[in-house]
Design a protein around this motif. Structure first.
Motif, PDB file in Angstrom:
ATOM      1  N   ALA A 142      77.730  63.475  45.257  1.00 50.24           N
ATOM      2  CA  ALA A 142      78.684  63.117  46.318  1.00 50.24           C
ATOM      3  C   ALA A 142      79.947  63.977  46.234  1.00 50.24           C
ATOM      4  N   PHE A 143      80.392  64.459  47.384  1.00 53.26           N
ATOM      5  CA  PHE A 143      81.604  65.275  47.453  1.00 53.26           C
ATOM      6  C   PHE A 143      82.847  64.401  47.357  1.00 53.26           C
ATOM      7  N   LEU A 144      82.712  63.148  47.768  1.00 51.40           N
ATOM      8  CA  LEU A 144      83.826  62.215  47.774  1.00 51.40           C
ATOM      9  C   LEU A 144      83.235  60.825  47.606  1.00 51.40           C
ATOM     10  N   SER A 166      73.287  83.792  48.424  1.00 46.79           N
ATOM     11  CA  SER A 166      74.749  83.702  48.526  1.00 46.79           C
ATOM     12  C   SER A 166      75.276  82.317  48.165  1.00 46.79           C
ATOM     13  N   LEU A 167      74.397  81.376  47.813  1.00 46.74           N
ATOM     14  CA  LEU A 167      74.820  80.005  47.520  1.00 46.74           C
ATOM     15  C   LEU A 167      75.603  79.929  46.212  1.00 46.74           C
ATOM     16  N   VAL A 168      76.620  79.079  46.209  1.00 49.06           N
ATOM     17  CA  VAL A 168      77.423  78.834  45.017  1.00 49.06           C
ATOM     18  C   VAL A 168      77.302  77.351  44.687  1.00 49.06           C
ATOM     19  N   ARG A 169      76.758  77.054  43.503  1.00 46.00           N
ATOM     20  CA  ARG A 169      76.498  75.666  43.105  1.00 46.00           C
ATOM     21  C   ARG A 169      77.801  74.885  42.909  1.00 46.00           C
ATOM     22  N   ILE A 170      77.835  73.670  43.447  1.00 45.59           N
ATOM     23  CA  ILE A 170      78.907  72.712  43.188  1.00 45.59           C
ATOM     24  C   ILE A 170      78.399  71.670  42.203  1.00 45.59           C
ATOM     25  N   ALA A 171      77.237  71.082  42.499  1.00 45.83           N
ATOM     26  CA  ALA A 171      76.681  70.023  41.656  1.00 45.83           C
ATOM     27  C   ALA A 171      75.177  69.939  41.868  1.00 45.83           C
ATOM     28  N   VAL A 213      70.627  68.024  63.578  1.00 50.38           N
ATOM     29  CA  VAL A 213      71.504  67.396  64.566  1.00 50.38           C
ATOM     30  C   VAL A 213      72.692  66.777  63.831  1.00 50.38           C
ATOM     31  N   PRO A 214      73.878  67.420  63.900  1.00 47.67           N
ATOM     32  CA  PRO A 214      75.055  66.844  63.227  1.00 47.67           C
ATOM     33  C   PRO A 214      75.314  65.413  63.697  1.00 47.67           C
ATOM     34  N   GLY A 215      75.630  64.532  62.739  1.00 45.88           N
ATOM     35  CA  GLY A 215      75.936  63.142  63.065  1.00 45.88           C
ATOM     36  C   GLY A 215      74.737  62.270  63.342  1.00 45.88           C
ATOM     37  N   SER A 216      73.527  62.781  63.117  1.00 42.09           N
ATOM     38  CA  SER A 216      72.322  62.022  63.468  1.00 42.09           C
ATOM     39  C   SER A 216      71.882  61.033  62.406  1.00 42.09           C
ATOM     40  N   SER A 217      72.539  61.044  61.246  1.00 46.51           N
ATOM     41  CA  SER A 217      72.135  60.132  60.174  1.00 46.51           C
ATOM     42  C   SER A 217      73.370  59.535  59.520  1.00 46.51           C
ATOM     43  N   THR A 218      73.109  58.523  58.699  1.00 47.51           N
ATOM     44  CA  THR A 218      74.194  57.891  57.945  1.00 47.51           C
ATOM     45  C   THR A 218      74.037  58.251  56.470  1.00 47.51           C
ATOM     46  N   PRO A 219      75.081  58.052  55.675  1.00 49.99           N
ATOM     47  CA  PRO A 219      74.984  58.388  54.250  1.00 49.99           C
ATOM     48  C   PRO A 219      73.908  57.620  53.491  1.00 49.99           C
TER      49      PRO A 219
END
Length: 167
Positions: free
Chosen positions: A131-133, A117-122, A38-44
């Motif tokens: 964290a992305f930001l 097909s996944l491409v690793r970021i971190a 559920v998009p938006g259902s949790s906080t960071p």
């Protein structure tokens, strides 16, 4: 990923010990059945326990819960931030990696994108490591963000059971 709070639950639900190479598949399938995306259902700052109790979350929450449950049964686990062709709309995605049979294997309990097909970021212990930001006290306004990852032709099939590693 508060594995210490889930020790008894995890052991009762999945058994205990890294000698069972199928435990990660069982945990991923269990989360996929029990937790609703559920998009938006949790906080960071929500952790694995909040996800388990609420029964909802986003990819980060699914991955945190899987990491916590695997660690609780004695399997080394971590979170990976990835680009995931197949996610609609295209966005950052989080998956779990578990150390099984001497290799880090990818698990996506959301089932939203084929793992090959996944491409690793971190990679990190939890979402705070990947964290992305991040903001250290200043004001930030994100005006535009666009992420695209493409696969030529159709996306590969993923049975979400066959061992897969992120390259």
């Amino acid at each position: 990923a508060e594995s210490d709070k889930l020790l008894g639950f995890a052991a009762a639900e999945f058994g205990y010990g890294i000698a069972d190479p199928e435990v990660a598949n069982r945990v991923a399938a269990w989360i996929g059945r029990r937790i609703t995306y559920v998009p938006g259902s949790s906080t960071p700052i929500d952790g694995a326990v909040e996800t388990l109790l609420s029964g909802t979350g986003v990819c980060r929450d699914f991955s945190h819960l899987m990491v916590a449950l695997l660690r609780a049964v004695g399997v080394p686990a971590r979170v990976a931030a990835v680009y995931a062709p197949g996610c609609v709309p295209m966005d950052f995605h989080a998956v779990c990696e578990a150390y099984i049979d001497g290799r880090w294997r990818a698990y996506d309990p959301t089932g939203l994108a084929p793992r090959s097909s996944l491409v690793r970021i971190a990679t990190g212990r939890d979402a705070s490591d990947i964290a992305f930001l991040d903001n250290h006290g200043g004001d930030i306004t994100l005006n535009v963000m666009s992420v695209n990852a493409f696969v030529e032709g159709p996306l590969p099939y993923d049975d979400f059971v066959t061992p897969t590693s992120i390259v």
